[in-house]
Design a protein around this motif. Sequence first.
Motif, mmCIF file in Angstrom:
data_model
loop_
_atom_site.group_PDB
_atom_site.id
_atom_site.type_symbol
_atom_site.label_atom_id
_atom_site.label_comp_id
_atom_site.label_asym_id
_atom_site.label_seq_id
_atom_site.Cartn_x
_atom_site.Cartn_y
_atom_site.Cartn_z
ATOM 1 N N ARG A 1 0.829 -1.200 0.000
ATOM 2 C CA ARG A 1 0.000 0.000 0.000
ATOM 3 C C ARG A 1 0.866 1.254 0.000
ATOM 4 N NH1 ARG A 1 -2.733 -1.034 4.139
ATOM 5 N NH2 ARG A 1 -4.620 -1.901 3.201
ATOM 6 N N SER A 2 1.968 1.207 0.746
ATOM 7 C CA SER A 2 2.889 2.340 0.770
ATOM 8 C C SER A 2 3.541 2.554 -0.595
ATOM 9 C CB SER A 2 3.962 2.113 1.836
ATOM 10 O OG SER A 2 4.917 3.143 1.822
ATOM 11 N N LEU A 3 3.944 1.457 -1.256
ATOM 12 C CA LEU A 3 4.524 1.561 -2.594
ATOM 13 C C LEU A 3 3.524 2.146 -3.585
ATOM 14 C CD1 LEU A 3 6.496 -1.805 -3.005
ATOM 15 C CD2 LEU A 3 7.461 0.501 -2.972
ATOM 16 N N TYR A 4 2.282 1.701 -3.475
ATOM 17 C CA TYR A 4 1.247 2.190 -4.388
ATOM 18 C C TYR A 4 1.000 3.681 -4.194
ATOM 19 C CZ TYR A 4 -3.486 3.124 -6.038
ATOM 20 O OH TYR A 4 -4.576 3.684 -6.643
ATOM 21 N N GLU A 5 0.920 4.125 -2.944
ATOM 22 C CA GLU A 5 0.691 5.545 -2.682
ATOM 23 C C GLU A 5 1.855 6.392 -3.198
ATOM 24 O OE1 GLU A 5 0.056 5.599 1.493
ATOM 25 O OE2 GLU A 5 -2.024 4.872 1.381
ATOM 26 N N GLU A 6 3.072 5.886 -3.044
ATOM 27 C CA GLU A 6 4.228 6.611 -3.561
ATOM 28 C C GLU A 6 4.209 6.639 -5.083
ATOM 29 O OE1 GLU A 6 7.773 8.795 -3.056
ATOM 30 O OE2 GLU A 6 6.312 8.101 -1.573
ATOM 31 N N PHE A 7 3.751 5.553 -5.686
ATOM 32 C CA PHE A 7 3.647 5.446 -7.148
ATOM 33 C C PHE A 7 2.649 6.465 -7.690
ATOM 34 C CE2 PHE A 7 1.507 3.642 -10.881
ATOM 35 C CZ PHE A 7 2.586 3.336 -11.711
ATOM 36 N N ILE A 8 1.536 6.655 -6.981
ATOM 37 C CA ILE A 8 0.475 7.539 -7.443
ATOM 38 C C ILE A 8 0.771 8.997 -7.137
ATOM 39 C CG2 ILE A 8 -1.965 8.143 -7.187
ATOM 40 C CD1 ILE A 8 -1.508 5.604 -8.780
ATOM 41 N N ASP A 9 1.210 9.279 -5.928
ATOM 42 C CA ASP A 9 1.317 10.670 -5.475
ATOM 43 C C ASP A 9 2.739 11.149 -5.251
ATOM 44 O OD1 ASP A 9 -1.506 10.876 -5.388
ATOM 45 O OD2 ASP A 9 -1.529 9.891 -3.430
ATOM 46 N N GLY A 10 3.710 10.248 -5.233
ATOM 47 C CA GLY A 10 5.074 10.642 -4.912
ATOM 48 C C GLY A 10 5.805 11.264 -6.094
ATOM 49 N N GLU A 11 7.025 11.715 -5.827
ATOM 50 C CA GLU A 11 7.857 12.282 -6.875
ATOM 51 C C GLU A 11 8.336 11.184 -7.824
ATOM 52 O OE1 GLU A 11 11.045 14.503 -5.224
ATOM 53 O OE2 GLU A 11 9.744 15.980 -4.251
ATOM 54 N N PHE A 12 8.629 11.584 -9.055
ATOM 55 C CA PHE A 12 9.079 10.629 -10.063
ATOM 56 C C PHE A 12 10.467 10.118 -9.699
ATOM 57 C CE2 PHE A 12 11.376 9.694 -14.017
ATOM 58 C CZ PHE A 12 10.529 8.742 -14.563
ATOM 59 N N ASP A 13 10.579 8.806 -9.532
ATOM 60 C CA ASP A 13 11.862 8.177 -9.215
ATOM 61 C C ASP A 13 11.867 6.783 -9.829
ATOM 62 O OD1 ASP A 13 14.431 8.129 -7.436
ATOM 63 O OD2 ASP A 13 13.361 6.272 -6.960
ATOM 64 N N GLU A 14 12.931 6.450 -10.558
ATOM 65 C CA GLU A 14 12.974 5.175 -11.283
ATOM 66 C C GLU A 14 12.880 3.989 -10.338
ATOM 67 O OE1 GLU A 14 15.623 2.997 -14.745
ATOM 68 O OE2 GLU A 14 16.634 4.250 -13.248
ATOM 69 N N LYS A 15 13.586 4.027 -9.227
ATOM 70 C CA LYS A 15 13.565 2.900 -8.298
ATOM 71 C C LYS A 15 12.179 2.707 -7.691
ATOM 72 C CE LYS A 15 15.673 0.953 -4.163
ATOM 73 N NZ LYS A 15 15.605 -0.402 -4.776
ATOM 74 N N THR A 16 11.536 3.817 -7.336
ATOM 75 C CA THR A 16 10.215 3.730 -6.711
ATOM 76 C C THR A 16 9.201 3.099 -7.646
ATOM 77 O OG1 THR A 16 10.660 5.693 -5.362
ATOM 78 C CG2 THR A 16 8.354 5.060 -5.659
ATOM 79 N N TYR A 17 9.120 3.623 -8.879
ATOM 80 C CA TYR A 17 8.097 3.063 -9.767
ATOM 81 C C TYR A 17 8.473 1.673 -10.260
ATOM 82 C CZ TYR A 17 10.463 4.314 -14.235
ATOM 83 O OH TYR A 17 11.315 4.413 -15.303
ATOM 84 N N SER A 18 9.768 1.377 -10.375
ATOM 85 C CA SER A 18 10.182 0.033 -10.790
ATOM 86 C C SER A 18 9.824 -1.000 -9.731
ATOM 87 C CB SER A 18 11.685 -0.002 -11.064
ATOM 88 O OG SER A 18 12.020 0.813 -12.159
ATOM 89 N N ASP A 19 10.117 -0.691 -8.460
ATOM 90 C CA ASP A 19 9.768 -1.622 -7.386
ATOM 91 C C ASP A 19 8.265 -1.850 -7.323
ATOM 92 O OD1 ASP A 19 12.407 -1.859 -6.722
ATOM 93 O OD2 ASP A 19 12.332 -0.462 -5.026
ATOM 94 N N THR A 20 7.492 -0.791 -7.550
ATOM 95 C CA THR A 20 6.035 -0.925 -7.535
ATOM 96 C C THR A 20 5.562 -1.794 -8.694
ATOM 97 O OG1 THR A 20 5.924 1.318 -6.626
ATOM 98 C CG2 THR A 20 3.870 0.343 -7.373
ATOM 99 N N LEU A 21 6.137 -1.609 -9.862
ATOM 100 C CA LEU A 21 5.776 -2.442 -11.013
ATOM 101 C C LEU A 21 6.104 -3.908 -10.746
ATOM 102 C CD1 LEU A 21 7.080 -0.201 -13.955
ATOM 103 C CD2 LEU A 21 4.703 -0.560 -13.301
#
Length: 252
Positions: free
Chosen positions: A51-71
């Motif tokens: 849930r934390s990863l998803y919220e960061e994916f939707i509302d957080g700043e653009f970061d390759e590691k963040t969105y890659s881990d979420t994917l």
Amino acid sequence: MVDNRYATALVIACVLSIIATVYLSVAIGTQHWYQYSSPTVRGEANISELRSLYEEFIDGEFDEKTYSDTLFRLNGTVGLWWRCVLVPANAHWYKEPGAKTVLECRSFTLPQQFTPKYKEPGNHNSGEDMVRTYLWRCQFLLPLVSLGLVVLAALTGFCACLCRSLTPTLGIGVLHMLAGLCTLATVCCYLAGMDLLHRVSMLPDKVDGSLGWSLYLVLISSPLHMMAAALLVWAARSHSQNYYRMTAYRVA
């Protein structure tokens, strides 16, 4: 007057070009280039983490590691302009078995497309990875170049039809060949970029990656453009040779 063989070749080339352009356009606008299959998550700790990863994916700043881990963790799909994750539609997440899921997507903005890639994703102090950076930029610029070449070829062909001339046909064929090569280069850049990403960001256990249908559309589009180019070049060369022969015969 155009020979029936040349007219048939031109018609087939036009049909192939239209199909290839439609396939390429659909692929550019969809996100199913590469997709991940993640295992079902159980346990409150894992659910909270996702849930934390998803919220960061939707509302957080653009970061390759963040969105890659979420994917990786949320059955993600990624294309040239979109990144999406599959999440439960209700607020209980994975507590209910067989819960309905929805696809949540975020687009890559133009500035994000030009964001540098780093040797360690998420670590800006690790230095820029020039290879991955330019592979990423090429993979979204080359299809646009391909579409531009096809549009230029279509405009040239339209003008040729108005002038009732086959002279520009060779040039139109060359433009289609270049478009096919750009499309093929797009696939190569994308696959190379994903391979390098998986080397620096290891996939979690039991997470599998596979090619999506959008990428297959591009793979089909490239040879279609090249076949159209071959037909156009053949028609132009053959018509030119016949024209010179007829001219020489009349002079003789």
